[in-house]
Scaffold this motif. Structure first.
Motif, PDB file in Angstrom:
ATOM      1  N   GLY A  20       3.003  -2.884  -6.661  1.00  0.00           N
ATOM      2  CA  GLY A  20       1.841  -3.049  -7.531  1.00  0.00           C
ATOM      3  C   GLY A  20       1.922  -4.231  -8.469  1.00  0.00           C
ATOM      4  N   SER A  37      -2.599  -5.053  -5.330  1.00  0.00           N
ATOM      5  CA  SER A  37      -3.289  -3.960  -6.005  1.00  0.00           C
ATOM      6  C   SER A  37      -4.449  -4.478  -6.842  1.00  0.00           C
ATOM      7  N   GLU A 107      -9.367  -2.675  -1.524  1.00  0.00           N
ATOM      8  CA  GLU A 107     -10.246  -1.804  -2.303  1.00  0.00           C
ATOM      9  C   GLU A 107     -11.643  -2.424  -2.384  1.00  0.00           C
TER      10      GLU A 107
END
Length: 240
Positions: A20, A37, A107
């Protein structure tokens, strides 16, 4: 002191972004800051003081480009002539496969900030270390996105000591390989949108890329007005 251990350094970068974190790593076209991330990418976005319309680019290699991008045969020949035959760096913008595992792992909000319409930017031939990092990420189905390691509008940095402190403070790992290969261009990568055959940014090796396009494919690219007239190389800025 001695040779850089590219495989070991790539593993350090991979382990950091897998955990991350965010990294600064060397590329042939300058130092980049990247992450996987959404939280780390947002940290870089804030540190760089980027305008909302600015995009992340996916750090890639040739293999990932071939799997992700959807190009016609002629467009692919042009990319191959530049990146394989001439071994030059190029950011390819093209329609992409949203179902590719690496793309699907991005994402939703991050992907929206990394694409324009149905196109995705992907850097090819960023350098040996970047290629190895992307290989590890690709193998793990992990996306790796980022941009130049600099405050927005201040130009690509070719030595770690020239990177501003807010960028250094925003990352968890810095890999320093000294002065970068294409420092004399004082610009980042050349970007071509192959869905429209439009030059988005005049950058590294542009005169060589232009010559390949003209002599091998009969395509005349816009003339470079020079760094004094257009420091960033972005042609849309010149048009405004």
């Amino acid at each position: 002191m001695g040779r850089h251990d590219i495989n070991a350094d790539a593993k350090r970068v991979f382990d950091t972004i897998t955990a991350g974190g965010a990294v600064i790593l060397p590329g042939d076209i300058g130092y980049g800051a990247g992450a996987s991330s959404p939280q780390a990418l947002q940290r870089l976005f804030v540190a760089k003081r980027r305008a909302p319309h600015k995009r992340h680019a996916m750090v890639g290699n040739y293999e990932l480009h071939r799997e992700v991008h959807e190009l016609g045969s002629r467009e692919q020949e042009i990319v191959d002539a530049i990146t394989i035959d001439a071994d030059l760096p190029l950011t390819v913008v093209a329609a992409y496969r949203a179902d590719h595992p690496v793309v699907a792992a991005v994402e939703a909000d991050t992907l929206a900030a990394s694409t324009v319409g149905n196109t995705l930017a992907l850097l090819v031939n960023g350098g040996r270390l970047q290629d190895e990092v992307v290989r590890l990420c690709h193998q793990a189905g992990l996306p790796f996105l980022g941009s130049s390691a600099n405050l927005t509008g201040t130009g690509t940095k070719f030595r770690v000591e020239d990177i501003q402190q807010p960028i250094i403070d925003a990352v968890d790992l810095v890999i320093d390989y000294g002065l970068r290969k294409y420092h004399h261009y004082r610009r980042s990568s050349t970007i071509i949108d192959f869905s429209t055959m439009e030059v988005v940014r005049i950058g590294t090796c542009y005169e060589l890329i232009s010559d390949i396009m003209a002599t091998q494919f009969g395509i005349t690219l816009p003339a470079d007005p020079g760094r004094d007239a257009l420091p960033s190389g972005h042609l849309r800025e010149q048009a405004q």
